[in-house]
Design a protein around this motif. Structure first.
Motif, mmCIF file in Angstrom:
data_model
loop_
_atom_site.group_PDB
_atom_site.id
_atom_site.type_symbol
_atom_site.label_atom_id
_atom_site.label_comp_id
_atom_site.label_asym_id
_atom_site.label_seq_id
_atom_site.Cartn_x
_atom_site.Cartn_y
_atom_site.Cartn_z
ATOM 1 N N GLY A 426 0.780 -1.226 0.000
ATOM 2 C CA GLY A 426 0.000 0.000 0.000
ATOM 3 C C GLY A 426 0.811 1.275 0.000
ATOM 4 N N VAL A 427 2.140 1.174 0.167
ATOM 5 C CA VAL A 427 2.986 2.377 0.196
ATOM 6 C C VAL A 427 4.035 2.225 -0.899
ATOM 7 C CG1 VAL A 427 4.371 3.934 1.609
ATOM 8 C CG2 VAL A 427 2.652 2.468 2.697
ATOM 9 N N ALA A 428 3.908 3.013 -1.947
ATOM 10 C CA ALA A 428 4.679 2.772 -3.169
ATOM 11 C C ALA A 428 6.172 2.990 -3.004
ATOM 12 C CB ALA A 428 4.149 3.671 -4.290
ATOM 13 N N ASN A 429 6.579 3.913 -2.142
ATOM 14 C CA ASN A 429 8.003 4.261 -2.061
ATOM 15 C C ASN A 429 8.635 3.877 -0.726
ATOM 16 O OD1 ASN A 429 6.612 6.194 -0.557
ATOM 17 N ND2 ASN A 429 7.992 7.872 -1.126
ATOM 18 N N LEU A 430 8.125 2.828 -0.095
ATOM 19 C CA LEU A 430 8.651 2.392 1.201
ATOM 20 C C LEU A 430 9.002 0.911 1.140
ATOM 21 C CD1 LEU A 430 9.218 2.855 4.233
ATOM 22 C CD2 LEU A 430 6.788 2.365 4.662
ATOM 23 N N ARG A 431 10.268 0.600 1.419
ATOM 24 C CA ARG A 431 10.722 -0.790 1.470
ATOM 25 C C ARG A 431 11.344 -1.078 2.831
ATOM 26 N NH1 ARG A 431 11.667 -2.543 -4.500
ATOM 27 N NH2 ARG A 431 11.839 -0.543 -5.577
ATOM 28 N N VAL A 432 11.399 -2.367 3.149
ATOM 29 C CA VAL A 432 12.074 -2.837 4.359
ATOM 30 C C VAL A 432 13.159 -3.815 3.928
ATOM 31 C CG1 VAL A 432 11.833 -4.083 6.538
ATOM 32 C CG2 VAL A 432 10.015 -2.543 5.778
ATOM 33 N N ALA A 433 14.357 -3.649 4.476
ATOM 34 C CA ALA A 433 15.473 -4.537 4.126
ATOM 35 C C ALA A 433 16.214 -4.932 5.395
ATOM 36 C CB ALA A 433 16.411 -3.857 3.136
ATOM 37 N N ASP A 434 15.667 -5.872 6.115
ATOM 38 C CA ASP A 434 16.315 -6.400 7.315
ATOM 39 C C ASP A 434 15.676 -7.741 7.665
ATOM 40 O OD1 ASP A 434 13.916 -5.871 8.817
ATOM 41 O OD2 ASP A 434 14.582 -3.824 9.182
ATOM 42 N N ALA A 435 16.045 -8.299 8.808
ATOM 43 C CA ALA A 435 15.573 -9.640 9.179
ATOM 44 C C ALA A 435 14.089 -9.684 9.497
ATOM 45 C CB ALA A 435 16.374 -10.150 10.381
ATOM 46 N N SER A 436 13.451 -8.529 9.656
ATOM 47 C CA SER A 436 12.019 -8.538 9.955
ATOM 48 C C SER A 436 11.199 -9.084 8.791
ATOM 49 C CB SER A 436 11.535 -7.132 10.327
ATOM 50 O OG SER A 436 11.535 -6.268 9.207
ATOM 51 N N VAL A 437 11.746 -9.068 7.564
ATOM 52 C CA VAL A 437 10.964 -9.512 6.402
ATOM 53 C C VAL A 437 11.023 -11.025 6.202
ATOM 54 C CG1 VAL A 437 11.382 -7.304 5.260
ATOM 55 C CG2 VAL A 437 12.800 -9.275 4.652
ATOM 56 N N PHE A 438 11.858 -11.735 6.957
ATOM 57 C CA PHE A 438 11.912 -13.188 6.788
ATOM 58 C C PHE A 438 10.507 -13.771 6.937
ATOM 59 C CE2 PHE A 438 16.420 -13.369 8.879
ATOM 60 C CZ PHE A 438 16.990 -12.911 7.704
ATOM 61 N N PRO A 439 10.028 -14.539 5.967
ATOM 62 C CA PRO A 439 8.715 -15.170 6.128
ATOM 63 C C PRO A 439 8.743 -16.294 7.154
ATOM 64 C CG PRO A 439 9.707 -15.813 4.044
ATOM 65 C CD PRO A 439 10.598 -14.772 4.631
ATOM 66 N N ILE A 440 9.889 -16.967 7.253
ATOM 67 C CA ILE A 440 10.158 -17.981 8.273
ATOM 68 C C ILE A 440 11.599 -17.760 8.711
ATOM 69 C CG2 ILE A 440 10.387 -20.457 8.756
ATOM 70 C CD1 ILE A 440 8.342 -20.980 6.565
ATOM 71 N N LEU A 441 11.859 -17.817 10.003
ATOM 72 C CA LEU A 441 13.220 -17.605 10.473
ATOM 73 C C LEU A 441 14.120 -18.699 9.907
ATOM 74 C CD1 LEU A 441 14.662 -15.584 12.369
ATOM 75 C CD2 LEU A 441 14.506 -17.326 14.159
ATOM 76 N N PRO A 442 15.190 -18.335 9.196
ATOM 77 C CA PRO A 442 16.039 -19.367 8.590
ATOM 78 C C PRO A 442 16.730 -20.213 9.648
ATOM 79 C CG PRO A 442 17.030 -17.189 8.346
ATOM 80 C CD PRO A 442 15.655 -16.973 8.885
ATOM 81 N N ALA A 443 16.835 -21.501 9.374
ATOM 82 C CA ALA A 443 17.432 -22.445 10.319
ATOM 83 C C ALA A 443 18.949 -22.411 10.185
ATOM 84 C CB ALA A 443 16.891 -23.848 10.066
ATOM 85 N N THR A 444 19.498 -21.238 10.464
ATOM 86 C CA THR A 444 20.936 -21.017 10.370
ATOM 87 C C THR A 444 21.234 -19.701 11.063
ATOM 88 O OG1 THR A 444 22.799 -21.018 8.816
ATOM 89 C CG2 THR A 444 20.859 -19.748 8.171
ATOM 90 N N HIS A 445 22.498 -19.311 11.115
ATOM 91 C CA HIS A 445 22.831 -17.987 11.638
ATOM 92 C C HIS A 445 22.301 -16.944 10.663
ATOM 93 C CE1 HIS A 445 25.529 -19.493 14.837
ATOM 94 N NE2 HIS A 445 25.592 -20.531 14.024
ATOM 95 N N THR A 446 21.793 -15.844 11.189
ATOM 96 C CA THR A 446 20.974 -14.950 10.368
ATOM 97 C C THR A 446 21.746 -13.832 9.676
ATOM 98 O OG1 THR A 446 20.440 -13.740 12.402
ATOM 99 C CG2 THR A 446 18.848 -15.380 11.648
ATOM 100 N N MET A 447 23.052 -13.714 9.911
ATOM 101 C CA MET A 447 23.795 -12.623 9.277
ATOM 102 C C MET A 447 23.797 -12.759 7.756
ATOM 103 S SD MET A 447 27.738 -11.362 9.799
ATOM 104 C CE MET A 447 28.429 -12.876 9.137
ATOM 105 N N ALA A 448 24.194 -13.921 7.241
ATOM 106 C CA ALA A 448 24.273 -14.096 5.792
ATOM 107 C C ALA A 448 22.908 -13.931 5.120
ATOM 108 C CB ALA A 448 24.888 -15.455 5.452
ATOM 109 N N PRO A 449 21.817 -14.533 5.638
ATOM 110 C CA PRO A 449 20.512 -14.280 5.015
ATOM 111 C C PRO A 449 20.099 -12.809 5.039
ATOM 112 C CG PRO A 449 20.400 -16.238 6.393
ATOM 113 C CD PRO A 449 21.725 -15.602 6.659
ATOM 114 N N THR A 450 20.479 -12.075 6.092
ATOM 115 C CA THR A 450 20.139 -10.652 6.149
ATOM 116 C C THR A 450 20.916 -9.872 5.095
ATOM 117 O OG1 THR A 450 19.702 -10.853 8.521
ATOM 118 C CG2 THR A 450 19.990 -8.636 7.652
ATOM 119 N N TYR A 451 22.201 -10.187 4.940
ATOM 120 C CA TYR A 451 22.982 -9.563 3.867
ATOM 121 C C TYR A 451 22.346 -9.855 2.509
ATOM 122 C CZ TYR A 451 27.121 -8.584 6.844
ATOM 123 O OH TYR A 451 27.993 -8.108 7.785
ATOM 124 N N MET A 452 21.898 -11.101 2.331
ATOM 125 C CA MET A 452 21.290 -11.476 1.050
ATOM 126 C C MET A 452 20.033 -10.651 0.784
ATOM 127 S SD MET A 452 18.498 -13.363 -0.174
ATOM 128 C CE MET A 452 18.079 -14.550 1.093
#
Length: 474
Positions: A426-452
């Motif tokens: 609903g907000v055209a010019n707003l994005r989120v880029a951090d671990a909060s967007v994970f749909p499921i918490l990855p079963a690993t350390h979260t630094m590399a997935p967050t960088y990705m």
């Protein structure tokens, strides 16, 4: 600091639950390669030889209990379960190669100072949206020292990277969140989205064994000369214990593949296939040459097998406690509210006790070792009852602080907060880029997935503005 991509099945699961096929392994793997210096990226990863002798005996015990041992957990051929030596982001000079050092070294920041402004000591208090809530028109910022407020006007987009706690707090303060919560705090509703819901974390439970002092970091507590020697080795030659992380190896496993009578892993080719959903690890056992149990044990030299639950079903939440941005949000973790989590913890503890017993009695370890922190430190581990394991888990579990999932990616009608290109619905010019967007918490350390996720966000932004002839076409 620990750089682990995670099994391909993790991201195939993301694609399945979100309905966004571009987030499957084939879609994200190129962005992991883009991160890594060995593939031409900015982030330096490395491994060092194990600091202490007991590591190889833990490895022998893991193999004896049915696991394979592998040097490279990030290899394309790495199995879903096994004993692994870990990569970590320490450069050749012995310094941590953080996101700041990797992506914004001083020389690059100086070259871009005409286009880059870094505001330290400032707090973003809310996002200002237009009347319809379709565009962010301003970012309100407050100086911590002077108490001065300012509004920054975005020319193109606003990217929120506050993490799993601060990102939902900011969105809720800005009128994006659950309608009942915003009404309670007298915040005008812009978008009714499940922001702050589904908080997830990994949880760690320690099993600690007493070893000789020369086999753990506690040697530096016992001997001031040893501590000075290690400091000198690092300062002069960037060597010694201080250039390595606290965890150099770990076991990843799925407890559904454990024989509950022998406490050995039953792993064939099918169970080792890292692309299959049913093989995603639900437990990591980190090997730590120090006490990781709650509290201290003065005068003891402890090594810890830190049992981390990777697929917890219990969910928490992040909810603002006030419309005042200086008031901390309420964070509810809700550990073990789902009975499935305690069952996984119970099985993981039984395996870890079996591993510890083999290490102490059958691995060939040349020193005396004894349990110091466990559900029961005397007697046979097979005699430990389920209720003892459950009580030990509930009493000793601690958050690993791999927080995520509070602004989950997914379609709006299925409870998503951001879409496949990380734009807030609903907000055209707003994005989120951090671990909060994970749909499921990855079963690993979260630094590399967050960088990705951040690399993908950068690509989405670049492609969006390449495709626009008029940069003001919002």
């Amino acid at each position: 600091m620990l750089y682990t991509r995670g099994a391909p099945a993790i991201y195939n699961q993301w694609a399945s639950v979100t309905g966004y096929p571009e987030w499957a392994w084939d879609g994200v793997e190129p962005f992991f390669r883009r991160i890594e210096k060995s593939q031409g990226g900015p982030v330096q990863t490395t491994q060092h030889a194990p600091l202490f002798g007991f590591y190889k005996y833990i490895e022998k015990s893991a193999v004896a209990l049915g696991l394979q041992s592998h040097q490279n957990i990030n290899s394309a051929s790495a199995p879903a379960s096994g004993h692994f030596y870990l990569d970590y982001t320490i450069d050749c000079r012995g310094f941590r190669h953080s996101a700041l050092r990797s992506y914004l070294p001083l020389e690059l920041a100086l070259r871009r100072r005409g286009r880059l402004a870094i505001c330290t000591g400032a707090t973003v208090t809310r996002l200002e949206l237009d009347v319809k809530g379709c565009l962010v028109t301003g970012v309100r910022v407050k100086s911590a020292k002077e108490k001065i407020e300012a509004v920054i006007l975005p020319r193109r987009e606003v990217i929120v990277c506050g993490g799993a706690i601060s990102t939902p707090q900011l969105l809720q303060l800005s009128g994006i969140g659950p309608a009942p919560l915003l009404k309670q705090q007298d915040i005008p509703l812009k978008h009714d989205l499940p922001v702050g819901v589904h908080l997830a974390d990994h949880w760690g439970i320690p099993i600690s064994t007493e070893l000789p002092f020369n086999e753990t970091f506690h040697f530096m507590e016992q001997s001031s000369m040893q501590a000075l020697w290690q400091v000198a080795r690092f300062l002069v030659g960037r060597g010694g214990w201080m250039r390595s992380p606290s965890t150099q190896s770990a076991i990843f496993m799925n407890t559904s593949h454990m024989d509950t009578k022998s406490f050995r892993m039953r792993l064939g080719d099918a169970e080792l296939d890292a692309s299959r959903h049913e093989n995603i690890p639900d437990v990591e056992i980190m090997v730590i040459p120090a006490n990781a149990a709650p509290g201290t044990q003065p005068g003891k030299s402890l090594a810890t097998l830190y049992v981390c639950l990777l697929q917890t079903q219990s969910e928490g939440s992040v909810r603002i406690a006030s419309s005042d941005p200086d008031v901390d949000p309420r964070i509810h973790t809700c550990l073990f509210t789902d009975p499935g989590d305690i069952e996984v913890a119970r099985n993981a503890l039984r395996f870890t006790l079996s591993l510890t017993e083999h290490f102490m009695t059958s691995s060939g370890y040349p020193y005396r070792a004894r349990l110091a922190v466990a559900p029961r430190i005397d007697g046979e581990f097979q005699d430990v009852r389920d209720h003892e394991l459950d009580e030990f888990a509930r009493t000793n579990a601690r958050a690993v602080l791999h927080l995520g999932c509070t602004c989950r990616m997914g379609k709006k009608e299925k409870g998503g907060v951001v879409d496949e290109e990380l734009r807030v619905h609903g907000v055209a010019n707003l994005r989120v880029a951090d671990a909060s967007v994970f749909p499921i918490l990855p079963a690993t350390h979260t630094m590399a997935p967050t960088y990705m996720v951040a690399e993908r966000c950068a690509e989405f932004i670049k492609n969006t503005w390449k495709a626009k002839n008029d940069v003001h076409s919002w």
